[in-house]
Design an enzyme around this catalytic site. Structure first.
Site, PDB file in Angstrom:
ATOM      1  CB  SER A  98      -0.959  -0.051   1.193  1.00 28.67           C
ATOM      2  OG  SER A  98      -1.880   0.976   1.125  1.00 28.67           O
ATOM      3  CG  ASP A 241      -2.482   4.016  -1.505  1.00 26.90           C
ATOM      4  OD1 ASP A 241      -3.220   4.011  -2.508  1.00 26.90           O
ATOM      5  OD2 ASP A 241      -2.605   3.191  -0.585  1.00 26.90           O
ATOM      6  CG  ASP A 243      -2.965  -0.483  -2.449  1.00 27.62           C
ATOM      7  OD1 ASP A 243      -2.758   0.660  -2.003  1.00 27.62           O
ATOM      8  OD2 ASP A 243      -3.718  -1.301  -1.899  1.00 27.62           O
ATOM      9  CG  ASP A 245      -6.291   1.139  -0.957  1.00 28.22           C
ATOM     10  OD1 ASP A 245      -5.294   1.887  -1.069  1.00 28.22           O
ATOM     11  OD2 ASP A 245      -6.457   0.368   0.005  1.00 28.22           O
TER      12      ASP A 245
HETATM   13 MG    MG Z   1      -3.510   1.430  -0.107  1.00 30.95          MG
END
Ligand code: MG
Length: 472
Positions: A98, A241, A243, A245
């Protein structure tokens, strides 16, 4: 020993997070699915981190050894994997750390409905992992492997179908997108262009060395984005960020948008379209509560963790939810934090002609502070805190004893200990991973917030003293 933190398993590559761990986690998940008859297909994806290939390959080998069928979806945002898992497979594995620094990587499990794996499920996978009791398929029943490249297209089409694409595309917005060389590279610049925006990109080449900035989109990391938005006269800056999300925004003046302001602005936007309840963790600012209540709707508080927010939203049929860190959940699309979807919904707001800097001014002002107090056993200290006679430390005239409400101070045990004052709150939580207790405080003035944080610190120190006394 605990393997799973708040957001899956994470650590520094090849010391705390190794290929052997990924292999055994793959075997553990396969064993768990076999044991509970949860189906046979698992999608495995990753973000752009350099060790992604290594950990993904190891996890896949582990899954295959238990007889599961693996679909390799390679580099993609975590919410794109979740969307795919919901519709196409029985579980998912995401190799990502992340927002953590470059040298980290990790592994996260997605449940068959596309939501994050339950804490209970994680605990059982962890138990299988440590016991080493893996299901091994017969020689002729090990799993099969395929890959699927259609997923990003399906995910983007899904988002476009859930936003007001017509209004956005006629607004002629200019947006600077900084995916930070992470998993958002393959989605957000393309999606926004398809929605009719003029898109300028920064750090939009997938690169696990993260040459442009660190994976966490903080104000300090987004100087280039802020400058570019200003220089280009853009309407918005978007950053993700590692990844994707989560999302961070920069307004048309080049100013970073506080994530608590974002949560409140987006709650207002969603509720304008559809009334209902909003869900957020107890650590969130009162900003989102004020906006939600001003729209005549209810705010529901949960424990900290996006899985808790998502589950509560499913349970209550909430229309919106999110955390004060840029992780927002739009249930009409899916029950997980989604950075690209959040960016698209922000374009809807701006397409109506409103400027982000003006929207920010409409959000009530609050002052927040966070403190860390180092203690030996944070959980024990917080347990002890709950037995203390609270009225000594919290600046209230109340005379009620421990754990019940104290005078006009309400005691809330949703997560750790939260004390609700008429004019603010204190939240005290043990860290799950480090030897410290966190104290958060908020009120509408800086002075009062400091005072509340002081009460919180006093309480933790008092509890830590008692724990030490009991040990002696
Ligand atoms: Mg993340």
């Amino acid at each position: 020993m605990t393997l799973f933190g708040t957001n899956g398993v994470r650590g520094i590559v090849n010391s705390e997070m190794t290929a052997d761990m990924a292999l055994n986690l793959g075997k553990s998940l396969g064993t768990y699915m076999h044991r509970h008859g949860l189906g046979s297909r698992v999608a495995v994806g990753r973000d752009t981190r350099i060790s992604g290939d290594m950990l993904k390959s190891a996890a896949i080998a582990g899954l295959l050894s238990t007889g599961l069928e693996v679909v390799d979806v390679d580099i993609l945002p975590t919410p794109a994997l979740q969307y795919y898992v919901r519709d196409k497979t029985d579980a998912g594995v995401m190799i990502t750390a992340s927002h953590n620094p470059r040298e980290y990587n990790g592994l996260k499990i997605v449940a068959g409905d596309g939501t994050e794996f339950s804490r209970q499920g994680e605990a059982e996978v962890e138990q299988i992992y440590y016991a080493g009791e893996f299901h091994a398929a017969q020689w002729n029943e090990t799993g099969s492997f395929s890959s699927d490249q259609t997923i990003l297209r399906t995910y983007m089409d899904g988002i476009i179908s859930k936003v007001d694409a017509g209004t956005i595309s006629t607004a002629g917005l200019t947006v600077v997108v900084d995916p930070g060389c992470g998993a958002g590279c393959g989605v957000t610049p393309i999606l926004l262009r398809e929605l009719g925006c003029r898109v300028i990109t920064l750090n939009a080449q997938p690169d696990g060395t993260f040459p442009g900035r660190a994976p966490e989109p903080t104000r300090e990391e987004l100087g280039d984005l802020m400058n570019t938005v200003k220089a280009a006269g853009a309407d918005l800056g978007v950053a993700h960020d590692g990844d994707a999300d989560r999302v961070a925004f920069v307004d048309e003046k080049g100013e970073f948008l506080d994530e608590e302001d974002l949560l409140a602005i987006m709650a207002g936007h969603v509720l304008e379209g559809k009334k209902g309840s909003v869900v957020t963790p107890v650590s969130s600012s009162l900003k989102v509560r004020d906006v939600t209540e001003s729209m005549g709707c209810e705010l529901l508080w949960t424990a900290i963790g996006s899985i808790d927010v998502a589950r509560k939203m499913i349970e209550t049929g909430a229309v919106f939810g999110g955390e004060g860190n840029g992780g927002l959940i739009f249930p009409e699309f899916q029950y997980c934090r989604d950075g690209a979807m959040t960016a698209a919904r922000m374009l809807e707001i701006l397409a109506s002609g409103r400027k982000l800097s003006e929207l920010k001014q409409g959000i009530p002002e609050y002052y927040n502070t966070k403190k860390k107090i180092h203690v030996k056993d944070p959980k024990q200290v917080v347990e002890m805190l709950l037995t203390l006679d609270l009225h000594e430390g919290i600046g209230s005239a109340g005379d009620v004893g421990s754990v019940g409400d104290v005078g006009d101070v309400k005691v809330d045990r949703t997560d750790g200990l939260k004390l609700w004052y008429p004019d603010g709150w204190i939240l005290i939580r043990p860290s799950g991973t480090e030897p410290l207790v966190r104290v958060y405080a908020e009120s509408s003035t800086a002075g009062r917030t400091a005072e509340l944080a002081g009460y919180g610190t006093d309480l933790v120190e008092e509890a830590a003293r008692k724990v030490r006394q009991e040990e002696e």
